[in-house]
Design a protein around this motif. Structure first.
Motif: not given
Ligand code: ADP
Ligand code: MG
Lengths: 356, 308
Positions: A55, A75-76, A84, A90, A101, A105-106, A149, A153, B205-212
């Motif tokens: 980040f 980061p992704e 955190f 969410w 989630y 995404v994967r 969460r 992954i 958190a979303s980006m951390n989990l792999g989302a762009n």
């Protein structure tokens, strides 16, 4: 199952305007290790963790996962799992959707997602909570969702930023134990950030102490406690009595003439020079009222107050204009005004250089 | 004229910085600050309120009556009632209502998309020219519609649409475009307010989990700011429905005219008072329903959109 990696930070620097949040940080975190970044609030722990997660881009230096330089990786793409401080769940998604989630995404198949979500919710003991929303969960449960969460992954590194700071004391102990169990079970490389020294001592394989952005010492909890490298660490990890003084004699031991005119002896160390200014450190619980069997130091003080703290009595005494603190068993009765001899064995008396 | 309002806008922006439109919690719920009025005071307050409401409702009542009136001149109430004005505007000139729905929906949809993007840039990014974009997005608040109308007319009357070969001002496109620009501040403002409530760690958190970034915006940010931005979109829609000044300047033909232009046309026709009122009733209904929906969505947060 988990693909763990080692994490290496080389000469990492991060500035925010005038503030140096990470100052020449060098870390070597082994694969599978439970590694803790410990330091007072504002010392740069979160910054360091966010540099690992991607980040923040460091102003200088590099970050490696195993041999791969990830400094410029988004980061992704880093495959870290971060929990955190505020959990960052969410609110528009159910527990199961929150956890699924990263898998969605994967582009993982629906059946596999379902199976893995169920398995990870079992692991964090959230069976049957799949359809709740984050608002319908207690703090401890939210914490578990955040953990699930991040873990589902199968990240290369698990990053935890003060994960327990929002929980009440009892729950904190329980979650602490659970996090260690899960970490040991999965064997995942874990970097844990906390300002709570007791927490750090009890969970970690190794601890790095950070202060004003720079790493002061990296060592096992026991070593950090017994052999703090400087006065800041000694003071930060538990309470300490500091006796400033000058090295007077070096033979089998090092003898220090303290400013309160007590003589203290310690074990010999490298680069010791007669006339050097140093600080002798004795922890309150290392003082006793009986002569130890080993070689010992003794200081004489006048008791100013006695405070009952449950497991022991805390005694405040005066040596000259210095206050000394000792913890002694409650079965000994002592009164303010009495004179007292406090004994500490030589190997529990540490000598520290005076910094700056 | 435009110069003066621009100046005022910039002065206001200088002293009331962006931070001012974030929602600051005082820790006291707004309901706790409401005082109940009792007894004698009620005797003063109640008639006062009723009177104010009645007076402000009078025109609406008048329009409603006029839309059903066959003959209405020297009497308090119309002498005979009829539905012919409604059949006139629904069947003979249906384009006014249809066009309004089309133009205003189009402009509101574009406002929503633009508002989401602009406010996202405002809240989450730093880039050169950020202040300028911010100012531009709020500018339409400061420029009177009449200025926009004339401005567009002069700017685009020679701008030919590529491929069609006709000037932009000769097509109906100019109307939704002008509405879109005029009402953009509503969606920018409302998205801005809701975006500020979304903690950045939700996106991280979303980006951390792999989302762009795009996936994160679509799956996390957008859904979370949705209520706010839709409310802003509806407000943009209503305000476009009643937009009169730019409409008058930019409407290319009667066939392509909208509701407000229709009212204007009818009112200057000796026989047109009835149909004009019927159209007016439609406009009032559209506005009322839309505001009602917004209020349901936003509740007490309504005020944050109107705060300048
Ligand atoms: N995004 C930022 N912008 C400016 N200053 C920051 C930012 N993040 C951290 N800092 C500053 O850097 C220092 C270290 O912060 P942080 O890493 O959050 O410390 P810790 O997590 O140990 O409490 C603090 O002085 C903080 O004020
Ligand atoms: Mg922190």
């Amino acid at each position: 199952m988990i693909n763990m990696v080692s994490v290496k930070l080389v000469n990492v620097i991060k500035r925010f305007g005038e503030v140096i949040a990470a100052d020449h940080v060098n870390l070597n975190i082994k694969d599978g290790e439970f590694f803790t970044l410990l330091g007072p609030s504002g010392c740069g722990k979160t910054t360091t963790l966010r540099i690992i997660a991607g980040f923040y881009h460091p102003d200088n230096g590099s970050v490696f996962f195993d041999d791969e330089d990830v400094t410029n990786l988004q980061p992704e793409k880093r495959q870290t799992g971060m929990v955190f401080q505020n959990y960052a769940l969410w609110p528009h998604m159910k527990v199961s959707e929150n956890v699924a989630y990263g898998l969605k995404v994967r582009k993982i198949s629906r059946n596999e997602i379902k199976e893995r979500v169920t398995r990870i919710l079992d692991l964090v003991q959230l069976q049957g909570m799949e359809n709740r929303t984050p608002f319908q969960l207690s703090g401890g449960q939210q914490q578990r969702v955040a953990l699930a969460r991040a873990l589902v992954i199968e990240p290369k590194v698990l990053l935890l930023d003060e994960p327990l700071s929002n929980l009440d004391a009892k729950l904190r102990l329980e979650m602490r134990r659970e996090i260690i169990q899960i970490q040991k079970k999965l064997g995942i490389t874990t970097i844990y950030v906390t300002h709570d020294q007791e927490e750090a001592l009890s969970v970690s394989d190794r601890i790095a102490i950070q202060h004003h952005g720079s790493i002061q010492q990296v060592a096992s909890p026991k070593e950090i406690y017994d052999r703090p490298k400087n006065a800041f660490i000694a003071d930060f990890i538990g309470q300490c009595n500091f006796f400033p003084g000058t090295i007077e004699k070096v033979n089998k031991y090092v003898t220090v003439a303290t400013d309160v005119e007590e003589r203290l002896r310690t074990l010999k160390y490298d680069d010791v020079k007669i006339g050097d200014r140093v600080i002798c450190v004795v922890r309150p619980e290392n003082f006793s009222l009986n002569k130890p069997t080993k070689e010992f130091n003794v200081v004489e003080c006048e008791i100013t107050s006695v405070i009952f703290i449950g497991k022991s009595n805390r005694i405040y005494g005066k040596i000259g204009d210095m206050t000394v603190l000792a913890e002694i068993p409650t079965d000994v009765t002592v009164e303010p005004g009495e004179r007292l001899s406090l004994y500490a064995s030589i190997d529990e008396t540490t000598v520290l250089p005076i910094t700056s | 004229m435009a110069g003066v309002s621009l100046l005022v806008l910039f002065l206001v922006r200088k002293y009331i910085s962006l931070r001012q439109y974030s929602i600051v919690s005082s820790g006291i719920s707004p309901a706790a600050l409401v005082k109940k009025i009792h007894g004698k005071k009620m005797l003063v307050v109640l008639p006062l309120c009723i009177n104010i409401i009645l007076v402000s409702l009078l025109p609406h009542i008048g329009i409603l009556l006029a839309s059903f009136a066959k003959v209405w001149s020297m009497t308090y109430l119309p002498e005979t009632f009829t539905l012919e004005h409604y059949s006139e505007v629904l069947f003979r000139t249906p384009q006014f209502i249809q066009n309004t729905l089309l133009y205003c929906s189009l402009s509101a949809v574009f406002d929503i998309v633009l508002g989401a993007i602009i406010s996202y840039l405002m809240v989450r990014k730093t880039f050169p020219g950020k202040d300028i974009l911010d100012g531009l997005a709020m500018l339409p608040f400061a420029i009177p519609g009449i200025v926009v109308g004339i401005g567009y007319l002069r700017a685009f009357y020679r701008f030919e649409i590529p491929g069609l070969g006709i000037p932009l001002t000769a097509t109906w496109f100019i109307l939704p475009i002008s509405y879109m620009i005029r009402r953009l501040p509503y969606t920018v403002r409302s998205s801005y307010a809701s975006l500020q409530q979304i903690h950045i760690s939700l996106e991280e958190a979303s980006m951390n989990l792999g989302a762009n970034r795009l996936q994160t915006f679509l799956r996390i940010t957008m859904p979370l700011m949705l209520t706010g931005i839709i409310a802003g979109g509806i407000l943009a829609f209503v305000n476009a429905v009643v937009e009169i000044s730019t409409t008058l300047f930019l409407t290319p033909s009667l066939e392509q005219a909208s509701l407000s232009f229709g009212i204007y046309q009818y009112i200057y026709n000796p026989q047109g008072k009835g149909p004009a009122s019927a159209l007016g009733v439609f406009a009032i209904l559209l506005v009322a329903i839309s505001i009602f929906i917004v209020q349901k969505i936003l509740g007490r947060r309504m005020g944050t959109i109107f705060r300048a």
